[in-house]
Design a protein around this motif. Sequence first.
Motif, PDB file in Angstrom:
ATOM      1  N   TYR A   1     101.142  -6.258   4.676  1.00  0.00           N
ATOM      2  CA  TYR A   1     101.018  -6.441   6.125  1.00  0.00           C
ATOM      3  C   TYR A   1     101.290  -7.885   6.534  1.00  0.00           C
ATOM      4  N   SER A   2     100.929  -8.829   5.687  1.00  0.00           N
ATOM      5  CA  SER A   2     101.249 -10.228   6.009  1.00  0.00           C
ATOM      6  C   SER A   2     102.758 -10.438   5.976  1.00  0.00           C
TER       7      SER A   2
ATOM      8  N   ASP B   1     118.409   1.103  -0.609  1.00  0.00           N
ATOM      9  CA  ASP B   1     117.830   0.143   0.333  1.00  0.00           C
ATOM     10  C   ASP B   1     116.823   0.829   1.251  1.00  0.00           C
ATOM     11  N   MET B   2     115.861   0.030   1.725  1.00  0.00           N
ATOM     12  CA  MET B   2     114.862   0.501   2.683  1.00  0.00           C
ATOM     13  C   MET B   2     115.069  -0.222   4.009  1.00  0.00           C
ATOM     14  N   PHE B   3     114.711   0.441   5.092  1.00  0.00           N
ATOM     15  CA  PHE B   3     114.769  -0.213   6.398  1.00  0.00           C
ATOM     16  C   PHE B   3     113.807   0.482   7.354  1.00  0.00           C
ATOM     17  N   GLY B   4     113.500  -0.201   8.447  1.00  0.00           N
ATOM     18  CA  GLY B   4     112.609   0.365   9.455  1.00  0.00           C
ATOM     19  C   GLY B   4     111.137   0.157   9.184  1.00  0.00           C
ATOM     20  N   GLU B   5     110.819  -0.680   8.184  1.00  0.00           N
ATOM     21  CA  GLU B   5     109.419  -0.821   7.774  1.00  0.00           C
ATOM     22  C   GLU B   5     108.570  -1.591   8.781  1.00  0.00           C
ATOM     23  N   MET B   6     109.169  -2.522   9.513  1.00  0.00           N
ATOM     24  CA  MET B   6     108.360  -3.343  10.427  1.00  0.00           C
ATOM     25  C   MET B   6     107.738  -2.495  11.532  1.00  0.00           C
TER      26      MET B   6
ATOM     27  N   GLU C   1     103.716  -2.177  11.682  1.00  0.00           N
ATOM     28  CA  GLU C   1     103.125  -2.942  12.784  1.00  0.00           C
ATOM     29  C   GLU C   1     102.952  -2.122  14.055  1.00  0.00           C
ATOM     30  N   ASN C   2     103.478  -0.898  14.056  1.00  0.00           N
ATOM     31  CA  ASN C   2     103.383  -0.039  15.236  1.00  0.00           C
ATOM     32  C   ASN C   2     103.974  -0.724  16.466  1.00  0.00           C
TER      33      ASN C   2
ATOM     34  N   LEU D   1     109.025  -1.714  -2.009  1.00  0.00           N
ATOM     35  CA  LEU D   1     109.008  -2.128  -0.610  1.00  0.00           C
ATOM     36  C   LEU D   1     108.609  -3.597  -0.506  1.00  0.00           C
ATOM     37  N   THR D   2     107.614  -3.996  -1.273  1.00  0.00           N
ATOM     38  CA  THR D   2     107.170  -5.395  -1.258  1.00  0.00           C
ATOM     39  C   THR D   2     108.290  -6.322  -1.713  1.00  0.00           C
TER      40      THR D   2
END
Length: 417
Positions: free
Chosen positions: A104-105, A243-248, A252-253, A290-291
């Motif tokens: 989350y940080s 690859d990953m995307f859209g995590e923010m 964080e909603n 993800l990290t």
Amino acid sequence: MLQLAFVNFRKGSYILVEDKAESDRFYIIQGGKIQITKETEVVAEEGGNILGPGDFIGVVSSMSGHSQIETAVAVTDVTLISVRRDQFSELIEKNTPVAMKIIYSFTRKMRYLDEALTRITLKKNVESDITHLFTIGEYYAKLTKYNLALYAYYHYLKNAPNGPYAAVARERFMALKSMGVHADPSLLEPKSGEMSRVYPVESMIFCECQPGMELYIIQKGQVKITKIVDNNEVLLAVLKVGDMFGEMALLENKPRSASAIALEGTQLLAVNRQNFNQMVSTQPQLIARLTTTLADRIWLMYKQLANTLITDPVGRMYDMLVIQLEKLKVPFQAGKAYTFDFGPMELANMCALPKDSLNRVVTEFLREPIVRLVDDRIAVSDMVELSKQSAYRKKMLNIERSRAEGRGTGTNSTVLW
């Protein structure tokens, strides 16, 4: 069984040193205080620069496999818990709160780095107004990319049914449908329970400013990440399988900060909040990945922001070449040449140099003895010399800046907000 080592440092000890080679471990502070400094403070640090028990240092470098982006000095005697990179998956299982605090940080840091980078490189604040969805619809409609326009109009109407452009958006939406533009409900409103998603070429996965509740992992195909800025589509990244995307937005909603469009037939694994929480306990390796992805992006965004503060245009181009080599994890070898997959104008654009000076700066850059063109691509004759030249130019700029400020010596403390 997770076995972590305890490490003690005396007051005044250097624990991490900026720009030093990556470490295979990071630290969680158990006792004492640590001060974090950077040669270039690109943004104000969230929570300040003094860290204490429960905080962590060195995670970005360790998890990304890149050089350190900060210096850490013990303000008091400190006791640290040392965590190796290969122990992170186990840490997620055994001490989930600590691992999630790191994740989350990272998302918060990515958010404010992204905002700063957008302001500096695109000369624009990050759009959060839902009416920007209507603007995006208008942009793609003019380009006759009607399926993308339809998606943007639909989600504008969904989120702002009584908004200032609702009547026009509704008219545009119905006109596109009457023209036979396909509006597949599974693309406009994917079912949240369906984790596997298939997107045809040039279809919108999500749109800038749209509320987001999922992150995605590419299983097949490619996805481009874009922003619409001043009626232009700015390409931010092209993502590939794995690859990953859209995590923010998920973590964080908050609204999407960019759009994602399928560059070809694409299959995605969609992870919503419920799936994500389950994966934390059942698939720690995926969360560790993800990290690593987040750490890699934070490292690159920090380097890009620091690059924008270099006032010497040629020095900025040198620095960006070094960043690209580090990003690709190319080993620096003395006397070893390297050819990049882009030309000087692309490099100048990466550096966000003023358009009215591009030709002059590129001409000056190409006069540098270690630089030449090979099939319109930049080639350097010696990677180590490139790194030395970049470091020397930055050092000279810092000296000049310090003299101008009347401080004699010091570091650049410019903050972007």
